[in-house]
Scaffold this motif. Structure first.
Motif, mmCIF file in Angstrom:
data_model
loop_
_atom_site.group_PDB
_atom_site.id
_atom_site.type_symbol
_atom_site.label_atom_id
_atom_site.label_comp_id
_atom_site.label_asym_id
_atom_site.label_seq_id
_atom_site.Cartn_x
_atom_site.Cartn_y
_atom_site.Cartn_z
ATOM 1 N N PRO A 15 0.835 -1.208 0.000
ATOM 2 C CA PRO A 15 0.000 0.000 0.000
ATOM 3 C C PRO A 15 0.865 1.251 0.000
ATOM 4 C CG PRO A 15 -0.004 -1.026 2.159
ATOM 5 C CD PRO A 15 0.680 -1.985 1.228
ATOM 6 N N THR A 16 0.360 2.290 -0.638
ATOM 7 C CA THR A 16 1.108 3.551 -0.684
ATOM 8 C C THR A 16 0.541 4.569 0.294
ATOM 9 O OG1 THR A 16 -0.264 4.439 -2.479
ATOM 10 C CG2 THR A 16 1.685 3.151 -3.105
ATOM 11 N N ALA A 17 -0.482 4.169 1.036
ATOM 12 C CA ALA A 17 -1.085 5.078 2.013
ATOM 13 C C ALA A 17 -1.873 4.262 3.030
ATOM 14 C CB ALA A 17 -1.995 6.085 1.325
ATOM 15 N N PHE A 18 -2.081 4.872 4.176
ATOM 16 C CA PHE A 18 -2.937 4.294 5.212
ATOM 17 C C PHE A 18 -3.835 5.389 5.781
ATOM 18 C CE2 PHE A 18 0.633 1.298 5.385
ATOM 19 C CZ PHE A 18 -0.021 0.077 5.507
ATOM 20 N N ILE A 19 -5.015 4.979 6.206
ATOM 21 C CA ILE A 19 -5.865 5.831 7.033
ATOM 22 C C ILE A 19 -6.130 5.055 8.312
ATOM 23 C CG2 ILE A 19 -8.123 6.923 7.318
ATOM 24 C CD1 ILE A 19 -8.193 7.344 4.286
ATOM 25 N N ALA A 20 -5.719 5.608 9.433
ATOM 26 C CA ALA A 20 -5.992 5.005 10.731
ATOM 27 C C ALA A 20 -7.290 5.599 11.265
ATOM 28 C CB ALA A 20 -4.846 5.275 11.695
ATOM 29 N N VAL A 21 -8.194 4.736 11.667
ATOM 30 C CA VAL A 21 -9.485 5.168 12.210
ATOM 31 C C VAL A 21 -9.391 5.094 13.730
ATOM 32 C CG1 VAL A 21 -11.970 4.753 12.230
ATOM 33 C CG2 VAL A 21 -10.640 4.258 10.164
ATOM 34 N N LEU A 22 -9.593 6.233 14.377
ATOM 35 C CA LEU A 22 -9.497 6.314 15.829
ATOM 36 C C LEU A 22 -10.879 6.433 16.443
ATOM 37 C CD1 LEU A 22 -6.613 8.943 16.199
ATOM 38 C CD2 LEU A 22 -6.435 6.483 15.756
ATOM 39 N N ALA A 23 -11.052 5.791 17.592
ATOM 40 C CA ALA A 23 -12.300 5.870 18.341
ATOM 41 C C ALA A 23 -11.986 6.312 19.760
ATOM 42 C CB ALA A 23 -12.988 4.506 18.352
ATOM 43 N N PRO A 24 -12.957 6.902 20.453
ATOM 44 C CA PRO A 24 -12.724 7.262 21.850
ATOM 45 C C PRO A 24 -12.366 6.028 22.672
ATOM 46 C CG PRO A 24 -14.757 8.253 21.039
ATOM 47 C CD PRO A 24 -14.293 7.290 19.993
ATOM 48 N N GLY A 25 -11.409 6.177 23.564
ATOM 49 C CA GLY A 25 -10.981 5.052 24.380
ATOM 50 C C GLY A 25 -12.093 4.460 25.208
ATOM 51 N N LYS A 26 -13.053 5.284 25.597
ATOM 52 C CA LYS A 26 -14.189 4.824 26.401
ATOM 53 C C LYS A 26 -15.482 4.895 25.603
ATOM 54 C CE LYS A 26 -12.061 6.053 30.812
ATOM 55 N NZ LYS A 26 -12.178 6.823 32.075
ATOM 56 N N GLY A 27 -15.373 4.798 24.288
ATOM 57 C CA GLY A 27 -16.553 4.848 23.435
ATOM 58 C C GLY A 27 -17.429 3.618 23.616
ATOM 59 N N GLY A 28 -18.729 3.780 23.475
ATOM 60 C CA GLY A 28 -19.667 2.676 23.615
ATOM 61 C C GLY A 28 -19.748 1.838 22.358
ATOM 62 N N GLU A 29 -20.695 0.913 22.373
ATOM 63 C CA GLU A 29 -20.862 -0.036 21.275
ATOM 64 C C GLU A 29 -21.152 0.649 19.952
ATOM 65 O OE1 GLU A 29 -24.528 -2.593 20.936
ATOM 66 O OE2 GLU A 29 -23.082 -4.145 21.451
ATOM 67 N N LEU A 30 -21.879 1.768 19.993
ATOM 68 C CA LEU A 30 -22.272 2.427 18.753
ATOM 69 C C LEU A 30 -21.075 2.969 17.982
ATOM 70 C CD1 LEU A 30 -25.515 4.330 19.854
ATOM 71 C CD2 LEU A 30 -25.330 2.213 18.525
ATOM 72 N N VAL A 31 -19.978 3.275 18.678
ATOM 73 C CA VAL A 31 -18.789 3.792 18.001
ATOM 74 C C VAL A 31 -18.227 2.754 17.039
ATOM 75 C CG1 VAL A 31 -16.441 4.652 18.324
ATOM 76 C CG2 VAL A 31 -18.251 5.407 19.851
ATOM 77 N N ALA A 32 -18.331 1.476 17.402
ATOM 78 C CA ALA A 32 -17.846 0.415 16.511
ATOM 79 C C ALA A 32 -18.655 0.390 15.221
ATOM 80 C CB ALA A 32 -17.928 -0.936 17.218
ATOM 81 N N TYR A 33 -19.960 0.644 15.326
ATOM 82 C CA TYR A 33 -20.782 0.704 14.117
ATOM 83 C C TYR A 33 -20.374 1.898 13.262
ATOM 84 C CZ TYR A 33 -23.717 -2.623 16.642
ATOM 85 O OH TYR A 33 -24.177 -3.716 17.327
ATOM 86 N N ASP A 34 -20.102 3.027 13.907
ATOM 87 C CA ASP A 34 -19.635 4.204 13.166
ATOM 88 C C ASP A 34 -18.356 3.897 12.395
ATOM 89 O OD1 ASP A 34 -21.719 5.722 14.082
ATOM 90 O OD2 ASP A 34 -20.509 7.067 15.314
ATOM 91 N N ALA A 35 -17.434 3.160 13.039
ATOM 92 C CA ALA A 35 -16.167 2.818 12.382
ATOM 93 C C ALA A 35 -16.430 1.966 11.151
ATOM 94 C CB ALA A 35 -15.240 2.097 13.357
ATOM 95 N N GLY A 36 -17.355 1.014 11.263
ATOM 96 C CA GLY A 36 -17.698 0.184 10.113
ATOM 97 C C GLY A 36 -18.301 0.989 8.982
ATOM 98 N N ILE A 37 -19.192 1.917 9.332
ATOM 99 C CA ILE A 37 -19.808 2.767 8.313
ATOM 100 C C ILE A 37 -18.748 3.626 7.626
ATOM 101 C CG2 ILE A 37 -21.363 4.736 7.965
ATOM 102 C CD1 ILE A 37 -23.082 3.514 10.270
#
Length: 199
Positions: free
Chosen positions: A87-109
């Motif tokens: 790969p010639t690039a990366f995007i790292a997706v960050l979530a709040p350390g204490k984020g709830g379950e819905l944050v995981a869905y946001d990451a997938g979206i």
């Protein structure tokens, strides 16, 4: 101009995970900005917009982050991407350390939005969970209170990826044929539909 349902269906079919890239045609920071801007517009639970993104283009950080990732667990004898196809690039997706379950869905979206957007431009994208987070966090200077959720490997797509029928064995592992075409078995619509109510 709105796209047709047929165009969108074809886009989703084309947006398979890509693990081999044209390394001498790198993506730019402007390219990554465009991808993240697409993700920015995607739905977010409670509209909290809790995700953050770290953008990495070719260079020492890109090389080191690549070494901290693991690719294609189902291809036991591959060991790639190899030099010239990384790969010639990366995007790292960050979530709040204490984020709830819905944050995981946001990451997938967000990741799916980026993958679809990349496919419109002939770019490949691979959403990667297998990353050495302990080493990647200081490398990427992840802000305090945030955690590394997923990493997307990106570049101009080099490999052909196709949908394949599920074999009689029922094995859903992806595989490559003798020409290097990447086959992804997908269950049929009838097999996935657990119920129907209405006409």
């Amino acid at each position: 101009m709105p796209i047709t349902p047929q165009d969108f269906h074809a886009l989703v079919e084309a947006a398979r995970s890509c693990r081999r890239f044209v390394e001498d045609r790198p993506l730019s920071m402007a390219d990554l900005d465009w991808l993240v801007d697409c993700a920015r517009l995607a739905p977010s639970a409670r509209n909290a917009q809790a995700l953050r993104f770290i953008l990495v283009t070719q260079g020492p950080v890109c090389d080191e982050l690549f070494r901290l990732t693991r690719w294609a667990g189902a291809l036991k004898d591959w060991g790639g991407p190899h030099p010239g196809e990384r790969p010639t690039a990366f995007i790292a997706v960050l979530a709040p350390g204490k984020g709830g379950e819905l944050v995981a869905y946001d990451a997938g979206i967000a990741c799916q939005t980026i993958q679809l957007a990349a496919a419109t431009r002939g770019w490949g994208c691979c959403v990667i969970y297998s990353v050495d987070r302990a080493a990647a966090a200081p490398l990427l200077q992840v802000p305090e209170g945030m955690k590394l959720a997923l990493v997307l490997g990106l570049g101009v797509a080099k490999e052909e990826r196709v949908i394949a029928p599920v074999p009689e064995s029922g094995n859903l592992n992806y595989w490559r044929d003798g020409r290097g075409v990447h086959h992804v078995p997908k269950l049929g619509l009838a097999e996935l539909t657990a119920g129907r109510f209405g006409a």
